[in-house]
Design an enzyme around this catalytic site. Structure first.
Site, PDB file in Angstrom:
ATOM      1  N   HIS A   1       1.100  -2.716   0.042  1.00 35.66           N
ATOM      2  CA  HIS A   1       2.209  -3.613   0.342  1.00 35.66           C
ATOM      3  C   HIS A   1       1.818  -4.544   1.488  1.00 35.66           C
ATOM      4  O   HIS A   1       2.350  -5.628   1.623  1.00 35.66           O
ATOM      5  CB  HIS A   1       3.463  -2.822   0.732  1.00 35.66           C
ATOM      6  CG  HIS A   1       4.112  -2.143  -0.426  1.00 35.66           C
ATOM      7  ND1 HIS A   1       3.769  -0.878  -0.808  1.00 35.66           N
ATOM      8  CD2 HIS A   1       5.059  -2.574  -1.292  1.00 35.66           C
ATOM      9  CE1 HIS A   1       4.491  -0.544  -1.863  1.00 35.66           C
ATOM     10  NE2 HIS A   1       5.276  -1.555  -2.182  1.00 35.66           N
TER      11      HIS A   1
ATOM     12  N   ASP B   1      -5.018   3.953  -2.076  1.00 35.57           N
ATOM     13  CA  ASP B   1      -3.585   3.927  -2.308  1.00 35.57           C
ATOM     14  C   ASP B   1      -2.858   3.857  -0.965  1.00 35.57           C
ATOM     15  O   ASP B   1      -2.663   4.876  -0.313  1.00 35.57           O
ATOM     16  CB  ASP B   1      -3.178   5.174  -3.093  1.00 35.57           C
ATOM     17  CG  ASP B   1      -1.738   5.144  -3.567  1.00 35.57           C
ATOM     18  OD1 ASP B   1      -1.016   4.172  -3.260  1.00 35.57           O
ATOM     19  OD2 ASP B   1      -1.341   6.098  -4.252  1.00 35.57           O
ATOM     20  N   GLU B   2      -2.499   2.644  -0.575  1.00 37.43           N
ATOM     21  CA  GLU B   2      -1.830   2.401   0.715  1.00 37.43           C
ATOM     22  C   GLU B   2      -2.650   2.987   1.874  1.00 37.43           C
ATOM     23  O   GLU B   2      -2.104   3.457   2.864  1.00 37.43           O
ATOM     24  CB  GLU B   2      -0.413   2.991   0.713  1.00 37.43           C
ATOM     25  CG  GLU B   2       0.536   2.323  -0.247  1.00 37.43           C
ATOM     26  CD  GLU B   2       1.018   0.947   0.192  1.00 37.43           C
ATOM     27  OE1 GLU B   2       0.647   0.486   1.289  1.00 37.43           O
ATOM     28  OE2 GLU B   2       1.762   0.328  -0.577  1.00 37.43           O
ATOM     29  N   ALA B   3      -3.961   2.924   1.745  1.00 38.53           N
ATOM     30  CA  ALA B   3      -4.866   3.573   2.699  1.00 38.53           C
ATOM     31  C   ALA B   3      -4.853   2.944   4.085  1.00 38.53           C
ATOM     32  O   ALA B   3      -5.335   3.548   5.039  1.00 38.53           O
ATOM     33  CB  ALA B   3      -6.286   3.589   2.148  1.00 38.53           C
TER      34      ALA B   3
END
Length: 177
Positions: free
Chosen positions: A129, A97-99
Site C-alpha cells: 500500500h 507482502d507488505e514487507a
C-alpha cells in the site's frame, strides 16, 4: 500440474509484513533449521541484505542472539534478517507482502536497495500500500476489489495526471507536507 509442489516451493521465497524470528542466533535465523544451507549461501544472503556492517559490529557476529522475536534488533534489521533467510535459499521468485509497511524511512531505503540489487537475478513481486515501495518497480498493477484497474510503468503513470497511480501517489505526498 507439470511442476511438483516441492520444486515450486524451493523456487519461491516469501517475506511477510511481520517476520518471525527464533530466539536464537542470527545464523540460525537465516539457516532456519535447513542444514542444506551452506556457509556460502549464508555469506551471499548477508551481503545481499546489507547486514555485513551490522554483523561486523556485533561482539559475536553471526552467533549473536536476536532475543525473543528479535527484540534486540530494530524493525528494519529484523526484516533484513528475514529477507536473508529467504535469499539464502536462492529463490527465482520472491514475494514481498507488505514487507516495508512497518519500517521507518531509513530501514525502508535499505530494503529498497536490496530489492534493486536483485534486479535481473530474481523476479520480485511486491504487494504494498506504501507507494514509495513500488515507485521504482518495472511494472505496477493497481487492484480494487480484486480487479485490475490500472497497470503500467510507474514513471509513466506518474506523468499521466488522469491515472489512478498519479492521483493516489500525489494525494499521499501532499498529505505528508
Amino acid at each position: 500440474s507439470d511442476i511438483s509442489i516441492e520444486s515450486w516451493r524451493r523456487n519461491v521465497g516469501y517475506v511477510a509484513q511481520e517476520s518471525f524470528l527464533l530466539n536464537d542466533t542470527i545464523l540460525e535465523n537465516i539457516r532456519f533449521y535447513d542444514s542444506t544451507i551452506s556457509d556460502e549461501d549464508i555469506t551471499y544472503a548477508v551481503k545481499a541484505t546489507h547486514l555485513t556492517g551490522l554483523i561486523e559490529k556485533l561482539p559475536h557476529g553471526l552467533m549473536t542472539p536476536v532475543g525473543e522475536r528479535g527484540v534486540d534488533f530494530s524493525g528494519g534489521e529484523r526484516q533484513r534478517i528475514a529477507l536473508a533467510r529467504v535469499l539464502a535459499r536462492r529463490p527465482t521468485l520472491l514475494v514481498l507482502d507488505e514487507a516495508t509497511s512497518a519500517l521507518d524511512n531509513e530501514s525502508e531505503a535499505k530494503v529498497q536497495e536490496v530489492i534493486q540489487n536483485l534486479r535481473g537475478r530474481v523476479t520480485v513481486i511486491i504487494i504494498a500500500h506504501r507507494l514509495s515501495t513500488v515507485v521504482s518497480c518495472d511494472r505496477v498493477i493497481a487492484l480494487t476489489d480484486g480487479a485490475v484497474i490500472e497497470e503500467g510503468i510507474p514513471q509513466r503513470l506518474l506523468e499521466d495526471k488522469t491515472s489512478y497511480f498519479y492521483r493516489v501517489y500525489n494525494l499521499k505526498n501532499s498529505e505528508a507536507v
